[in-house]
Design a protein around this motif. Sequence first.
Motif, PDB file in Angstrom:
ATOM      1  N   UNK A  75       0.921  -1.177  -0.120  1.00 37.19           N
ATOM      2  CA  UNK A  75       0.012   0.047   0.046  1.00 37.19           C
ATOM      3  C   UNK A  75       0.947   1.186   0.071  1.00 37.19           C
ATOM      4  N   UNK A  76       0.185   2.359  -0.705  1.00 35.74           N
ATOM      5  CA  UNK A  76       0.725   3.446  -0.384  1.00 35.74           C
ATOM      6  C   UNK A  76       0.273   4.513   0.636  1.00 35.74           C
ATOM      7  N   UNK A  77       0.792   5.754   0.709  1.00 37.76           N
ATOM      8  CA  UNK A  77       0.559   6.647   1.668  1.00 37.76           C
ATOM      9  C   UNK A  77      -0.391   7.828   1.150  1.00 37.76           C
ATOM     10  N   UNK A  78      -1.337   8.531   2.017  1.00 36.50           N
ATOM     11  CA  UNK A  78      -2.066   9.638   1.456  1.00 36.50           C
ATOM     12  C   UNK A  78      -1.164  10.878   1.497  1.00 36.50           C
ATOM     13  N   UNK A  79      -0.304  11.079   0.796  1.00 36.46           N
ATOM     14  CA  UNK A  79       0.523  12.178   0.702  1.00 36.46           C
ATOM     15  C   UNK A  79       0.665  12.548  -0.950  1.00 36.46           C
ATOM     16  N   UNK A  80       0.732  13.872  -1.153  1.00 42.57           N
ATOM     17  CA  UNK A  80       0.932  14.375  -2.433  1.00 42.57           C
ATOM     18  C   UNK A  80       2.217  14.267  -2.732  1.00 42.57           C
ATOM     19  N   UNK A  81       2.936  13.522  -3.514  1.00 43.69           N
ATOM     20  CA  UNK A  81       4.451  13.423  -3.939  1.00 43.69           C
ATOM     21  C   UNK A  81       4.868  14.786  -4.456  1.00 43.69           C
ATOM     22  N   UNK A  82       6.173  14.870  -4.145  1.00 41.38           N
ATOM     23  CA  UNK A  82       7.143  16.098  -4.467  1.00 41.38           C
ATOM     24  C   UNK A  82       8.593  15.453  -4.482  1.00 41.38           C
ATOM     25  N   UNK A  83       8.628  14.439  -4.966  1.00 43.50           N
ATOM     26  CA  UNK A  83      10.008  13.773  -4.943  1.00 43.50           C
ATOM     27  C   UNK A  83      11.073  14.116  -6.463  1.00 43.50           C
ATOM     28  N   UNK A  84      10.278  14.667  -7.310  1.00 37.81           N
ATOM     29  CA  UNK A  84      10.934  15.092  -8.690  1.00 37.81           C
ATOM     30  C   UNK A  84      11.353  13.975  -9.330  1.00 37.81           C
ATOM     31  N   UNK A  85      10.854  12.796  -9.296  1.00 36.17           N
ATOM     32  CA  UNK A  85      11.165  11.605  -9.881  1.00 36.17           C
ATOM     33  C   UNK A  85      10.280  11.623 -11.211  1.00 36.17           C
ATOM     34  N   UNK A  86      11.125  11.180 -12.252  1.00 37.03           N
ATOM     35  CA  UNK A  86      10.380  11.197 -13.574  1.00 37.03           C
ATOM     36  C   UNK A  86       9.084  10.109 -13.513  1.00 37.03           C
ATOM     37  N   UNK A  87       9.081   9.480 -12.720  1.00 36.89           N
ATOM     38  CA  UNK A  87       8.014   8.142 -12.456  1.00 36.89           C
ATOM     39  C   UNK A  87       7.326   8.477 -11.296  1.00 36.89           C
ATOM     40  N   UNK A  88       6.941   9.912 -11.107  1.00 33.74           N
ATOM     41  CA  UNK A  88       6.321  10.095  -9.779  1.00 33.74           C
ATOM     42  C   UNK A  88       4.932   9.664  -9.989  1.00 33.74           C
ATOM     43  N   UNK A  89       4.202   9.606  -8.750  1.00 39.15           N
ATOM     44  CA  UNK A  89       2.687   9.070  -8.847  1.00 39.15           C
ATOM     45  C   UNK A  89       1.740   9.782  -9.592  1.00 39.15           C
ATOM     46  N   UNK A  90       1.188   9.170 -10.220  1.00 34.57           N
ATOM     47  CA  UNK A  90      -0.182   9.795 -11.315  1.00 34.57           C
ATOM     48  C   UNK A  90      -1.410   9.597 -10.520  1.00 34.57           C
ATOM     49  N   UNK A  94      -1.780  10.189  -3.489  1.00 35.61           N
ATOM     50  CA  UNK A  94      -1.193   9.150  -2.888  1.00 35.61           C
ATOM     51  C   UNK A  94       0.062   8.799  -3.326  1.00 35.61           C
ATOM     52  N   UNK A  95       1.118   8.429  -2.729  1.00 37.44           N
ATOM     53  CA  UNK A  95       2.368   8.126  -3.030  1.00 37.44           C
ATOM     54  C   UNK A  95       2.750   7.143  -2.267  1.00 37.44           C
ATOM     55  N   UNK A  96       3.872   6.450  -2.934  1.00 36.42           N
ATOM     56  CA  UNK A  96       4.756   5.413  -2.262  1.00 36.42           C
ATOM     57  C   UNK A  96       5.708   5.960  -1.472  1.00 36.42           C
ATOM     58  N   UNK A  97       5.464   6.796  -0.631  1.00 39.40           N
ATOM     59  CA  UNK A  97       6.413   7.180   0.272  1.00 39.40           C
ATOM     60  C   UNK A  97       6.921   6.573   1.592  1.00 39.40           C
ATOM     61  N   UNK A  98       6.968   5.458   1.333  1.00 40.28           N
ATOM     62  CA  UNK A  98       7.587   4.405   2.390  1.00 40.28           C
ATOM     63  C   UNK A  98       8.302   3.383   1.694  1.00 40.28           C
ATOM     64  N   UNK A  99       8.587   3.518   0.244  1.00 38.68           N
ATOM     65  CA  UNK A  99       9.302   2.745  -0.335  1.00 38.68           C
ATOM     66  C   UNK A  99       8.765   1.165  -0.469  1.00 38.68           C
ATOM     67  N   UNK A 351      11.408   8.482   5.130  1.00 38.74           N
ATOM     68  CA  UNK A 351      10.142   7.869   4.552  1.00 38.74           C
ATOM     69  C   UNK A 351       8.979   8.730   5.284  1.00 38.74           C
ATOM     70  N   UNK A 352       7.957   8.720   4.436  1.00 42.23           N
ATOM     71  CA  UNK A 352       6.674   9.341   4.701  1.00 42.23           C
ATOM     72  C   UNK A 352       6.649  10.738   4.624  1.00 42.23           C
ATOM     73  N   UNK A 353       7.729  11.354   3.513  1.00 46.94           N
ATOM     74  CA  UNK A 353       8.163  12.762   3.567  1.00 46.94           C
ATOM     75  C   UNK A 353       7.576  12.702   2.131  1.00 46.94           C
ATOM     76  N   UNK A 354       6.968  13.908   1.484  1.00 48.23           N
ATOM     77  CA  UNK A 354       6.577  14.060   0.138  1.00 48.23           C
ATOM     78  C   UNK A 354       7.834  14.077  -0.790  1.00 48.23           C
ATOM     79  N   UNK A 355       8.957  14.197  -0.352  1.00 49.01           N
ATOM     80  CA  UNK A 355      10.336  14.281  -1.086  1.00 49.01           C
ATOM     81  C   UNK A 355      11.056  13.153  -1.057  1.00 49.01           C
TER      82      UNK A 355
END
Length: 383
Positions: A75-90, A94-99, A351-355
């Motif tokens: 499962x992922x987390x209820x986080x808006x992703x701001x990692x800058x990865x080219x494959x960021x969450x669509x 929701x974000x895989x902010x815990x890996x 982990x659990x950070x938008x970045x």
Amino acid sequence: MAEHVEISDDLIAVRHHLHQYPELGFKEYETTKFLRDQLTSHGIEVLETPLETGLVAEIKGEKPGPRVVLRADIDGLPIHEHSGLPFSSKNPGVMHGCGHDIHMTGLLAAAFWLSEHRDRIQGTAVILFQPAEETGRGARHVIETGALGKVDALIGTHNTPDHQPGEIAVSRDPMMAGCVSFAVTFHADGTHAGHPDCGTGPIEALASTILSLQTIVSRNISPLRPVVLSITEIHGGDVWNVIPDTAGFLGTVRYFHKDDHKLVVSRFRQVVESTAAAYDITVDIKWDELGAPLVSDAALIGPVAEDLPGYATPVPVITSMGGEDFADFQQLGPLVFASVGSNGRPGHRSIHNPEFVAFDEAIKPTAEFLVNALLRVESELQK
């Protein structure tokens, strides 16, 4: 002799896909379908279970032996992703902010290797993609449904950005804390704010209780024994000129020793109930034990640790007050767990950070730990 797992470009693409389409706990329907398709396309049998999300598969070896589970959370987390990865969450919000995308891909890589090397398996490798770890209830759900059947041991990992890819930490001591969530609600007689004598206010009781609870750890627990009690949410009232009839708060306790947990529970109830009585109001307490401290089985983790230098760089464990519901599986059998490095660069986000960023290079050591730990645990269980 350690076994090594090659990570293909296709597996890297799998990780990127999983990262782009995270789903929240118990809602991982598309993730489950994707994982099922990956396994079946490699000739791996997916079992029919009561699980709506998540799945269990089996890889039977050519030799008889124990049933050992390899687990990844999905499962992922209820986080808006701001990692800058080219494959960021669509999936917005929701974000895989815990890996967990690393965990899933590492387990897939291990499963593919095991399927191709069934002659090396002494028993059955049970592949568990577990739902809802972030809720603290996913492992418990798997246990309650009986989805795994009888097992002899369970192996899991969690990535840590504090270490570099290729570094792995294991320990006989607790690695992650036991986790409790609590909710307290005071019930009083609401009244007009200008006539407080006509009711009993819950706000004062709430404020006094929160302050008093902070003394439980500081004045009851040895400073050499880590315990955390945090108030994380407060609620009460809807309008400026009314004293409400209810007010409450939520929070969590983290601990490593059962006797500390027992003491905190006792003192918590004493403080809350006596404060409510002092204000002539009533109170409800909900205490939900989401997971025990995560401790690897002493008899198994030693041999597994001996093998580590053959495929990874052993590093000391960084003990975490975070919870991990993998600990719940100790009801079924002994556990083996590892922290696998996933970043390690200066200034990395936790982990659990938008970045938060975990590197693709963490997939290989994750897979190699699962494979080598499985083979070693199977051998140890048959001695």
